[in-house]
Design an enzyme around this catalytic site. Structure first.
Site, mmCIF file in Angstrom:
data_model
loop_
_atom_site.group_PDB
_atom_site.id
_atom_site.type_symbol
_atom_site.label_atom_id
_atom_site.label_comp_id
_atom_site.label_asym_id
_atom_site.label_seq_id
_atom_site.Cartn_x
_atom_site.Cartn_y
_atom_site.Cartn_z
ATOM 1 N NE ARG A 105 -3.853 0.528 1.955
ATOM 2 C CZ ARG A 105 -5.088 0.612 2.445
ATOM 3 N NH1 ARG A 105 -5.343 1.411 3.471
ATOM 4 N NH2 ARG A 105 -6.075 -0.095 1.935
ATOM 5 C CG HIS A 132 -8.316 -0.090 -2.756
ATOM 6 N ND1 HIS A 132 -7.550 -1.196 -2.425
ATOM 7 C CD2 HIS A 132 -8.952 0.278 -1.605
ATOM 8 C CE1 HIS A 132 -7.720 -1.474 -1.141
ATOM 9 N NE2 HIS A 132 -8.563 -0.603 -0.622
ATOM 10 C CD GLN A 135 -13.045 -1.945 -0.650
ATOM 11 O OE1 GLN A 135 -12.294 -1.824 0.319
ATOM 12 N NE2 GLN A 135 -14.267 -2.453 -0.522
ATOM 13 C CG ASP A 226 -13.395 6.389 -1.195
ATOM 14 O OD1 ASP A 226 -13.342 6.237 0.047
ATOM 15 O OD2 ASP A 226 -12.381 6.418 -1.923
ATOM 16 C CB CYS A 266 -14.065 1.268 -0.031
ATOM 17 S SG CYS A 266 -13.675 3.026 0.026
ATOM 18 N NE ARG A 294 -10.658 -5.267 0.611
ATOM 19 C CZ ARG A 294 -9.826 -4.304 1.019
ATOM 20 N NH1 ARG A 294 -10.287 -3.256 1.659
ATOM 21 N NH2 ARG A 294 -8.523 -4.356 0.751
HETATM 22 N N1 NVA Z 1 -9.838 6.721 -1.515
HETATM 23 C C1 NVA Z 1 -9.512 6.264 -0.185
HETATM 24 C C2 NVA Z 1 -9.759 4.800 -0.058
HETATM 25 C C3 NVA Z 1 -9.487 4.230 1.307
HETATM 26 C C4 NVA Z 1 -9.728 2.751 1.375
HETATM 27 C C5 NVA Z 1 -8.060 6.597 0.120
HETATM 28 O O1 NVA Z 1 -7.213 6.385 -0.749
HETATM 29 O O2 NVA Z 1 -7.779 7.083 1.221
HETATM 30 N N1 CP Z 2 -11.230 -0.131 2.466
HETATM 31 C C1 CP Z 2 -9.974 -0.207 2.899
HETATM 32 O O1 CP Z 2 -9.028 -0.436 2.136
HETATM 33 O O2 CP Z 2 -9.844 -0.016 4.241
HETATM 34 P P1 CP Z 2 -8.485 0.142 5.027
HETATM 35 O O3 CP Z 2 -7.883 1.479 4.633
HETATM 36 O O4 CP Z 2 -8.878 0.110 6.484
HETATM 37 O O5 CP Z 2 -7.564 -0.986 4.658
#
Ligand code: NVA
Ligand code: CP
Length: 310
Positions: A105, A132, A135, A226, A266, A294
């Site tokens: 990540r 992502h 997800q 989101d 998400c 997930r």
């Molecule tokens: N768009 C959000 C998704 C989190 C799962 C982010 O990147 O923070």
């Molecule tokens: N939806 C998702 O990826 O959640 P986290 O940021 O908690 O992993």
């Protein structure tokens, strides 16, 4: 369909339509207990290299790997030399000697591409600023469980044209769903990803991007949102609120969707911003099933990448 064993998943577009559908079917079978793959000869290790916070992705990947009989090493960058500037090219080659797969990540898509270039083991995108994909595997699983299929349904995403919107475009196109993205001016999806989704969809389904949230939600089977400011954009949060407020998923907007429409998010969510408390906790919400999925979707993906199912 090619084998998924040993492959990288940096984008949802790295999986063909047939491969995505197969992963969804495996995930549903694993969730029902009809398919129970396990490592037998040795115990492989999945690394989780996270440059950003995570609850769901970290815990669901870990649990999925444990359920397969494997083990997990949590590699937050603050406990590695990456946090002190060791180049990715060097870190990648070393981790490749110890681990069997790595979920990352991070911010730049280019960084996971560099990891993939320097590693023989599978590299999985656990969220970048661009995508992502894991997800969206869980999201599509949730749609399939709810409606018995994905093909032919209409999936509307409302909000920022961000990483979630990009993977939704690619994933929905791959499974033959009509996909509509409603984002305000200045916050649209990448035109390259929209073009890629249109190419994947072909004549099978529609890909529409618009600023018109009401038109986008009209008759939709799935309404998704989101956060308005993603990780790394926290400084813009306050300025974004007035721009995005017309894009809030609330009870009034949901009246425009299909009568049997479901709502997905998400998570984490900001109640009162992109979604109201009422809709999150309401009868259309499948958000908690989606979060559970997930684990199942990633378990299916890991089983495939390790060659336990094919
Ligand atoms: N768009 C959000 C998704 C989190 C799962 C982010 O990147 O923070
Ligand atoms: N939806 C998702 O990826 O959640 P986290 O940021 O908690 O992993």
């Amino acid at each position: 369909m090619g084998t998924l064993k040993g492959r990288d998943v940096l984008s949802l577009a790295d999986l063909s339509s047939a491969e995505i559908q197969q992963v969804l079917d495996w995930a549903i079978a694993m969730k029902k207990g009809e398919l129970n793959p396990r490592f037998t000869d040795r115990i492989p290790t999945l690394g989780l290299l996270f440059y950003k916070a995570s609850t769901r992705t970290r815990v669901s990947f870990s649990t999925a790997m444990f359920q397969l009989g494997g083990q997990v090493m949590d590699l937050n960058i603050n406990v590695t030399q990456i946090g002190r500037g060791e180049p990715i090219e060097d870190t990648a080659r070393v981790l490749d000697r110890y681990l069997d797969a790595l979920a990352i990540r991070t911010f730049a898509q280019a960084d996971i591409e560099t990891f993939a270039q320097y590693c023989k083991m599978p590299i999985v995108n656990a969220l970048t600023d661009l995508e992502h994909p894991c997800q969206v595997l869980a999201d599509l699983q949730t749609v399939q469980e709810n409606f018995g299929k994905c093909e032919g349904l209409t999936f509307t995403y409302v909000g920022d044209g961000n990483n979630m919107a990009h993977s939704i475009l690619l994933g929905c196109a791959a499974v033959g769903m009509n996909v509509r993205i409603a984002a305000p001016n200045g916050y649209e999806c990448s035109p390259d990803v929209v073009a890629q989704a249109k190419a994947i969809a072909g004549d099978r389904s529609q890909v529409i991007t618009t600023t018109d949230v009401w038109a986008a939600v009209e008759g939709a089977n799935v309404v998704y949102t989101d956060v308005w400011a993603s990780m790394g954009q926290e400084a813009e949060s306050d300025d974004r609120i007035p721009v995005f407020m017309p894009y809030q998923v609330n009870a009034e907007l949901m009246k425009n969707a299909d009568n049997d429409a479901i709502v997905l998010h998400c998570l984490p969510a900001h109640r009162g911003e992109e979604i109201t408390h009422e809709v999150m906790e309401g009868k259309r919400s499948r958000i908690w099933d989606q979060a559970e999925n997930r684990m199942h979707a990633q378990k299916a993906l890991l089983a495939a990448l390790f060659g336990l199912v094919q």
